[in-house]
Design a protein around this motif. Structure first.
Motif, short mmCIF file in Angstrom:
data_model
loop_
_atom_site.label_atom_id
_atom_site.label_comp_id
_atom_site.label_asym_id
_atom_site.label_seq_id
_atom_site.Cartn_x
_atom_site.Cartn_y
_atom_site.Cartn_z
N UNK A 1 -1.47 11.20 -1.06
CA UNK A 1 -2.08 12.43 -1.58
C UNK A 1 -2.85 12.21 -2.87
N UNK A 2 -2.64 11.09 -3.54
CA UNK A 2 -3.36 10.78 -4.78
C UNK A 2 -4.61 9.93 -4.52
N UNK A 3 -4.90 9.64 -3.25
CA UNK A 3 -6.08 8.86 -2.92
C UNK A 3 -5.87 7.36 -2.95
N UNK A 4 -4.65 6.89 -3.22
CA UNK A 4 -4.37 5.46 -3.17
C UNK A 4 -4.30 5.03 -1.72
N UNK A 5 -4.84 3.86 -1.41
CA UNK A 5 -4.94 3.48 -0.01
C UNK A 5 -4.85 1.97 0.16
N UNK A 6 -4.54 1.58 1.39
CA UNK A 6 -4.60 0.19 1.79
C UNK A 6 -5.94 -0.11 2.41
N UNK B 1 8.57 -3.64 3.87
CA UNK B 1 9.36 -2.46 3.49
C UNK B 1 10.09 -1.89 4.70
N UNK B 2 9.43 -1.88 5.86
CA UNK B 2 10.07 -1.40 7.08
C UNK B 2 11.22 -2.32 7.48
N UNK B 3 11.00 -3.61 7.39
CA UNK B 3 12.04 -4.57 7.74
C UNK B 3 13.26 -4.39 6.82
N UNK B 4 13.01 -4.24 5.53
CA UNK B 4 14.12 -4.07 4.59
C UNK B 4 14.90 -2.79 4.88
N UNK B 5 14.18 -1.72 5.18
CA UNK B 5 14.86 -0.45 5.43
C UNK B 5 15.65 -0.52 6.74
N UNK B 6 15.11 -1.18 7.76
CA UNK B 6 15.83 -1.32 9.03
C UNK B 6 17.11 -2.11 8.84
N UNK B 7 17.02 -3.21 8.08
CA UNK B 7 18.24 -3.99 7.82
C UNK B 7 19.26 -3.18 7.04
N UNK B 8 18.77 -2.40 6.09
CA UNK B 8 19.67 -1.56 5.31
C UNK B 8 20.37 -0.51 6.15
N UNK B 9 19.72 -0.10 7.25
CA UNK B 9 20.33 0.88 8.15
C UNK B 9 21.26 0.24 9.18
N UNK B 10 21.35 -1.10 9.15
CA UNK B 10 22.25 -1.79 10.06
C UNK B 10 21.60 -2.28 11.33
N UNK B 11 20.27 -2.29 11.38
CA UNK B 11 19.57 -2.74 12.57
C UNK B 11 19.11 -4.18 12.46
N UNK B 12 19.08 -4.88 13.58
CA UNK B 12 18.52 -6.23 13.63
C UNK B 12 17.01 -6.12 13.72
N UNK B 13 16.29 -6.93 12.95
CA UNK B 13 14.84 -6.79 12.87
C UNK B 13 14.21 -8.12 12.50
N UNK B 14 12.98 -8.33 12.99
CA UNK B 14 12.18 -9.48 12.61
C UNK B 14 10.90 -9.01 11.92
N UNK B 15 10.52 -9.71 10.87
CA UNK B 15 9.23 -9.46 10.21
C UNK B 15 8.18 -10.24 10.99
N UNK C 1 0.84 -1.18 0.00
CA UNK C 1 0.00 0.00 0.00
C UNK C 1 0.88 1.24 0.00
N UNK C 2 0.30 2.43 0.11
CA UNK C 2 1.10 3.66 0.07
C UNK C 2 2.18 3.74 1.15
N UNK C 3 1.96 3.09 2.30
CA UNK C 3 2.98 3.11 3.35
C UNK C 3 4.27 2.48 2.86
N UNK C 4 4.17 1.35 2.20
CA UNK C 4 5.37 0.68 1.69
C UNK C 4 6.09 1.55 0.67
N UNK C 5 5.32 2.16 -0.23
CA UNK C 5 5.94 3.03 -1.24
C UNK C 5 6.62 4.23 -0.59
#
Length: 237
Positions: free
Chosen positions: A183-188, A103-117, A25-29
């Motif tokens: 802002x374009x009205x796309x939603x989850x 998307x949050x998990x991927x970004x956290x790992x990319x920042x060097x943080x340990x994370x679980x989905x 959804x838009x959050x991931x984008x």
């Protein structure tokens, strides 16, 4: 705020597809780009802006004041793009983020943080042994039931440990159904959420066996330090 625990699916009204909140959804984008605008929309049209740019940036002064209060191993619940987990790791803490958004998990790992989905309501490592848990960015709203969330975190945090929570910046205590929208009205899809100001948060904490140790405000963001009371039980709710 970064995630909800709801994982049910429903038909997307405008896009003609199925989607999960915080996933496809838009959050991931927005997380992938690091930019908004992004909102929570209630069924009556009410909009709450989401601070995507701040979540995806380095910790600010208010975040730093929060992080300085962390002790021992730290569990960041609904860690989003991982700025707090990455900063804690850089400070030398053992820190783990959990989030239902890929998307949050991927970004956290990319920042060097340990994370679980994973959802906070699923089985997690070291249950009952975390010295500090975090609920930043509105994540007291996860699941739409703050009492259930606070009780679950009592199972995760060690006796005498702490839960650092960011409250809403005004006096509010509500349970609602929302969806993420751009802002374009796309939603989850719709999901349950909650918003608690400091007074409502303290009341929910007292009902679920937490003791307030401190509350403070930084850059207009209110925070509460709650302690796991040994032997305390939840009040009937």
């Amino acid at each position: 705020m970064s995630t909800t625990e709801l994982t049910t699916r429903q038909e997307g009204r405008r896009q003609g597809t199925q989607s999960e909140p915080w996933v496809d959804d838009p959050y991931s984008r927005a997380l992938r780009s690091g930019r908004g605008p992004l909102f929570l929309r209630r069924s009556d049209g009410w909009l709450l802006p989401l601070d995507v740019e701040r979540w995806c940036a380095a910790p600010d002064a208010a975040d730093t004041a929060l992080l300085r209060r962390c002790r021992g191993p730290v569990l960041d619940i609904g860690c989003g793009p991982g700025r707090l987990v990455a900063a804690l790791t850089a400070y030398g803490h053992c820190a783990l983020g959990v989030d239902v958004s890929p998307a949050a998990v991927a970004r956290t790992r990319g920042a060097g943080g340990a994370v679980l989905h994973r959802s906070v309501f699923e089985r997690l490592p070291a249950e009952g042994g975390w010295a500090t848990a975090l609920l930043a960015d509105g994540n007291i709203g996860i699941g739409g039931d703050p009492h259930a969330l606070l009780l679950r975190i009592r199972e995760l945090v060690a006796p005498g440990g702490r839960l650092l929570v960011e409250a809403a910046p005004y006096d509010v205590d509500e349970r609602l159904t929302v969806r993420v929208e751009d802002a374009r009205g796309r939603h989850g899809s719709d999901f349950p959420w909650a918003r608690l100001g400091t007074r409502a948060l303290l009341a929910a904490a007292a009902d679920t066996g937490w003791t307030p140790a401190e509350h403070w405000e930084a850059d207009g963001r209110p925070f509460v330090d709650l302690r796991h009371r040994r032997g305390a039980g939840a009040k009937p709710h």
